[in-house]
Motif scaffolding. Structure first.
Motif, PDB file in Angstrom:
ATOM      1  N   GLY A  27       1.163  11.568  23.005  1.00 33.74           N
ATOM      2  CA  GLY A  27      -0.126  10.909  22.779  1.00 33.74           C
ATOM      3  C   GLY A  27      -0.736  11.302  21.442  1.00 33.74           C
ATOM      4  O   GLY A  27      -1.292  10.464  20.726  1.00 33.74           O
ATOM      5  N   GLY A  28      -0.614  12.572  21.099  1.00 42.61           N
ATOM      6  CA  GLY A  28      -1.123  13.035  19.810  1.00 42.61           C
ATOM      7  C   GLY A  28      -0.381  12.422  18.641  1.00 42.61           C
ATOM      8  O   GLY A  28      -0.983  12.039  17.636  1.00 42.61           O
ATOM      9  N   MET A  29       0.935  12.301  18.782  1.00 44.46           N
ATOM     10  CA  MET A  29       1.721  11.691  17.707  1.00 44.46           C
ATOM     11  C   MET A  29       1.389  10.209  17.547  1.00 44.46           C
ATOM     12  O   MET A  29       1.294   9.718  16.414  1.00 44.46           O
ATOM     13  CB  MET A  29       3.222  11.866  17.989  1.00 44.46           C
ATOM     14  N   LEU A  30       1.205   9.506  18.646  1.00 48.97           N
ATOM     15  CA  LEU A  30       0.837   8.091  18.567  1.00 48.97           C
ATOM     16  C   LEU A  30      -0.557   7.911  17.965  1.00 48.97           C
ATOM     17  O   LEU A  30      -0.779   7.008  17.159  1.00 48.97           O
ATOM     18  CB  LEU A  30       0.902   7.447  19.952  1.00 48.97           C
ATOM     19  N   THR A  31      -1.484   8.785  18.357  1.00 53.57           N
ATOM     20  CA  THR A  31      -2.836   8.721  17.810  1.00 53.57           C
ATOM     21  C   THR A  31      -2.842   9.028  16.319  1.00 53.57           C
ATOM     22  O   THR A  31      -3.519   8.363  15.531  1.00 53.57           O
ATOM     23  CB  THR A  31      -3.756   9.700  18.565  1.00 53.57           C
ATOM     24  N   LEU A  32      -2.058  10.024  15.929  1.00 54.63           N
ATOM     25  CA  LEU A  32      -1.948  10.381  14.513  1.00 54.63           C
ATOM     26  C   LEU A  32      -1.339   9.238  13.709  1.00 54.63           C
ATOM     27  O   LEU A  32      -1.811   8.908  12.615  1.00 54.63           O
ATOM     28  CB  LEU A  32      -1.118  11.650  14.361  1.00 54.63           C
ATOM     29  N   ALA A  33      -0.295   8.607  14.246  1.00 50.75           N
ATOM     30  CA  ALA A  33       0.335   7.486  13.550  1.00 50.75           C
ATOM     31  C   ALA A  33      -0.627   6.307  13.408  1.00 50.75           C
ATOM     32  O   ALA A  33      -0.702   5.674  12.347  1.00 50.75           O
ATOM     33  CB  ALA A  33       1.597   7.049  14.289  1.00 50.75           C
ATOM     34  N   ALA A  34      -1.367   6.016  14.473  1.00 51.43           N
ATOM     35  CA  ALA A  34      -2.346   4.922  14.407  1.00 51.43           C
ATOM     36  C   ALA A  34      -3.432   5.234  13.380  1.00 51.43           C
ATOM     37  O   ALA A  34      -3.846   4.355  12.609  1.00 51.43           O
ATOM     38  CB  ALA A  34      -2.969   4.689  15.783  1.00 51.43           C
ATOM     39  N   GLY A  35      -3.885   6.481  13.345  1.00 53.37           N
ATOM     40  CA  GLY A  35      -4.892   6.871  12.362  1.00 53.37           C
ATOM     41  C   GLY A  35      -4.378   6.754  10.938  1.00 53.37           C
ATOM     42  O   GLY A  35      -5.096   6.299  10.047  1.00 53.37           O
ATOM     43  N   GLY A  36      -3.134   7.143  10.711  1.00 47.74           N
ATOM     44  CA  GLY A  36      -2.548   7.020   9.377  1.00 47.74           C
ATOM     45  C   GLY A  36      -2.411   5.573   8.941  1.00 47.74           C
ATOM     46  O   GLY A  36      -2.688   5.218   7.791  1.00 47.74           O
ATOM     47  N   TRP A  37      -1.995   4.722   9.878  1.00 50.51           N
ATOM     48  CA  TRP A  37      -1.856   3.306   9.572  1.00 50.51           C
ATOM     49  C   TRP A  37      -3.218   2.688   9.257  1.00 50.51           C
ATOM     50  O   TRP A  37      -3.356   1.933   8.299  1.00 50.51           O
ATOM     51  CB  TRP A  37      -1.193   2.603  10.753  1.00 50.51           C
ATOM     52  N   LEU A  38      -4.214   3.038  10.068  1.00 49.19           N
ATOM     53  CA  LEU A  38      -5.557   2.500   9.832  1.00 49.19           C
ATOM     54  C   LEU A  38      -6.172   3.041   8.539  1.00 49.19           C
ATOM     55  O   LEU A  38      -6.925   2.334   7.862  1.00 49.19           O
ATOM     56  CB  LEU A  38      -6.466   2.799  11.025  1.00 49.19           C
ATOM     57  N   ALA A  39      -5.855   4.281   8.181  1.00 45.39           N
ATOM     58  CA  ALA A  39      -6.363   4.835   6.919  1.00 45.39           C
ATOM     59  C   ALA A  39      -5.790   4.076   5.725  1.00 45.39           C
ATOM     60  O   ALA A  39      -6.503   3.799   4.758  1.00 45.39           O
ATOM     61  CB  ALA A  39      -6.024   6.319   6.824  1.00 45.39           C
ATOM     62  N   ALA A  40      -4.510   3.732   5.809  1.00 44.23           N
ATOM     63  CA  ALA A  40      -3.907   2.943   4.733  1.00 44.23           C
ATOM     64  C   ALA A  40      -4.543   1.555   4.661  1.00 44.23           C
ATOM     65  O   ALA A  40      -4.830   1.041   3.575  1.00 44.23           O
ATOM     66  CB  ALA A  40      -2.404   2.834   4.948  1.00 44.23           C
ATOM     67  N   LEU A  41      -4.781   0.954   5.813  1.00 50.17           N
ATOM     68  CA  LEU A  41      -5.426  -0.357   5.848  1.00 50.17           C
ATOM     69  C   LEU A  41      -6.854  -0.284   5.307  1.00 50.17           C
ATOM     70  O   LEU A  41      -7.297  -1.161   4.574  1.00 50.17           O
ATOM     71  CB  LEU A  41      -5.427  -0.897   7.283  1.00 50.17           C
ATOM     72  N   ALA A  42      -7.560   0.784   5.648  1.00 51.92           N
ATOM     73  CA  ALA A  42      -8.931   0.955   5.158  1.00 51.92           C
ATOM     74  C   ALA A  42      -8.961   1.077   3.644  1.00 51.92           C
ATOM     75  O   ALA A  42      -9.884   0.571   2.994  1.00 51.92           O
ATOM     76  CB  ALA A  42      -9.561   2.199   5.794  1.00 51.92           C
ATOM     77  N   THR A  43      -7.947   1.722   3.069  1.00 57.35           N
ATOM     78  CA  THR A  43      -7.876   1.851   1.619  1.00 57.35           C
ATOM     79  C   THR A  43      -7.789   0.476   0.953  1.00 57.35           C
ATOM     80  O   THR A  43      -8.411   0.231  -0.082  1.00 57.35           O
ATOM     81  CB  THR A  43      -6.652   2.699   1.225  1.00 57.35           C
ATOM     82  N   VAL A  44      -7.037  -0.424   1.559  1.00 50.05           N
ATOM     83  CA  VAL A  44      -6.920  -1.782   1.021  1.00 50.05           C
ATOM     84  C   VAL A  44      -8.231  -2.533   1.204  1.00 50.05           C
ATOM     85  O   VAL A  44      -8.687  -3.235   0.294  1.00 50.05           O
ATOM     86  CB  VAL A  44      -5.754  -2.520   1.714  1.00 50.05           C
ATOM     87  N   TRP A  45      -8.847  -2.399   2.363  1.00 47.61           N
ATOM     88  CA  TRP A  45     -10.076  -3.142   2.666  1.00 47.61           C
ATOM     89  C   TRP A  45     -11.277  -2.687   1.851  1.00 47.61           C
ATOM     90  O   TRP A  45     -12.197  -3.463   1.623  1.00 47.61           O
ATOM     91  CB  TRP A  45     -10.406  -3.043   4.144  1.00 47.61           C
ATOM     92  N   ILE A  46     -11.307  -1.431   1.441  1.00 46.49           N
ATOM     93  CA  ILE A  46     -12.464  -0.932   0.695  1.00 46.49           C
ATOM     94  C   ILE A  46     -12.653  -1.705  -0.611  1.00 46.49           C
ATOM     95  O   ILE A  46     -13.778  -1.919  -1.047  1.00 46.49           O
ATOM     96  CB  ILE A  46     -12.348   0.593   0.454  1.00 46.49           C
ATOM     97  N   GLY A  47     -11.559  -2.171  -1.203  1.00 45.12           N
ATOM     98  CA  GLY A  47     -11.664  -2.924  -2.449  1.00 45.12           C
ATOM     99  C   GLY A  47     -12.390  -4.247  -2.288  1.00 45.12           C
ATOM    100  O   GLY A  47     -13.173  -4.643  -3.140  1.00 45.12           O
ATOM    101  N   GLY A  48     -12.151  -4.940  -1.172  1.00 43.30           N
ATOM    102  CA  GLY A  48     -12.755  -6.258  -0.983  1.00 43.30           C
ATOM    103  C   GLY A  48     -13.998  -6.266  -0.120  1.00 43.30           C
ATOM    104  O   GLY A  48     -14.927  -7.027  -0.370  1.00 43.30           O
ATOM    105  N   GLN A  49     -14.007  -5.436   0.907  1.00 43.04           N
ATOM    106  CA  GLN A  49     -15.137  -5.359   1.839  1.00 43.04           C
ATOM    107  C   GLN A  49     -15.497  -3.888   2.043  1.00 43.04           C
ATOM    108  O   GLN A  49     -15.031  -3.252   2.990  1.00 43.04           O
ATOM    109  CB  GLN A  49     -14.759  -5.989   3.178  1.00 43.04           C
ATOM    110  N   PRO A  50     -16.316  -3.340   1.151  1.00 41.36           N
ATOM    111  CA  PRO A  50     -16.577  -1.896   1.178  1.00 41.36           C
ATOM    112  C   PRO A  50     -17.141  -1.372   2.497  1.00 41.36           C
ATOM    113  O   PRO A  50     -16.719  -0.315   2.970  1.00 41.36           O
ATOM    114  CB  PRO A  50     -17.572  -1.685   0.035  1.00 41.36           C
ATOM    115  N   ALA A  51     -18.077  -2.084   3.098  1.00 43.01           N
ATOM    116  CA  ALA A  51     -18.684  -1.578   4.329  1.00 43.01           C
ATOM    117  C   ALA A  51     -17.668  -1.545   5.468  1.00 43.01           C
ATOM    118  O   ALA A  51     -17.569  -0.551   6.206  1.00 43.01           O
ATOM    119  CB  ALA A  51     -19.888  -2.438   4.722  1.00 43.01           C
TER     120      ALA A  51
END
Length: 69
Positions: A27-51
């Motif tokens: 469960g911890g590994m899956l949660t960590l992987a999901a968090g890493g994936w979402l962090a990468a996605l957030a990096t892309v989204w910050i450029g176009g939709q900062p909030a």
């Protein structure tokens, strides 16, 4: 993710009570992987939709903290 780390002793105690660590580890590994994936996605989204990107980054790093714990 450091804010979540104050919960580590409680999570560790909970995993030790059940004598089955494998579900907690997976469960911890899956949660960590999901968090890493979402962090990468957030990096892309910050450029176009900062909030929205910042909100997703906060969620992602919270998941990373829980996954590491």
């Amino acid at each position: 993710h450091y804010v979540v780390q104050v919960l580590r002793p409680r999570m560790g105690h909970g995993s030790d009570q059940g004598r089955r660590c494998t579900p907690w580890i997976l469960g911890g590994m899956l949660t960590l992987a999901a968090g890493g994936w979402l962090a990468a996605l957030a990096t892309v989204w910050i450029g176009g939709q900062p909030a929205l990107g910042l909100a997703l980054a906060v969620l992602a790093y919270g998941l990373i903290g829980v996954g590491v714990a």
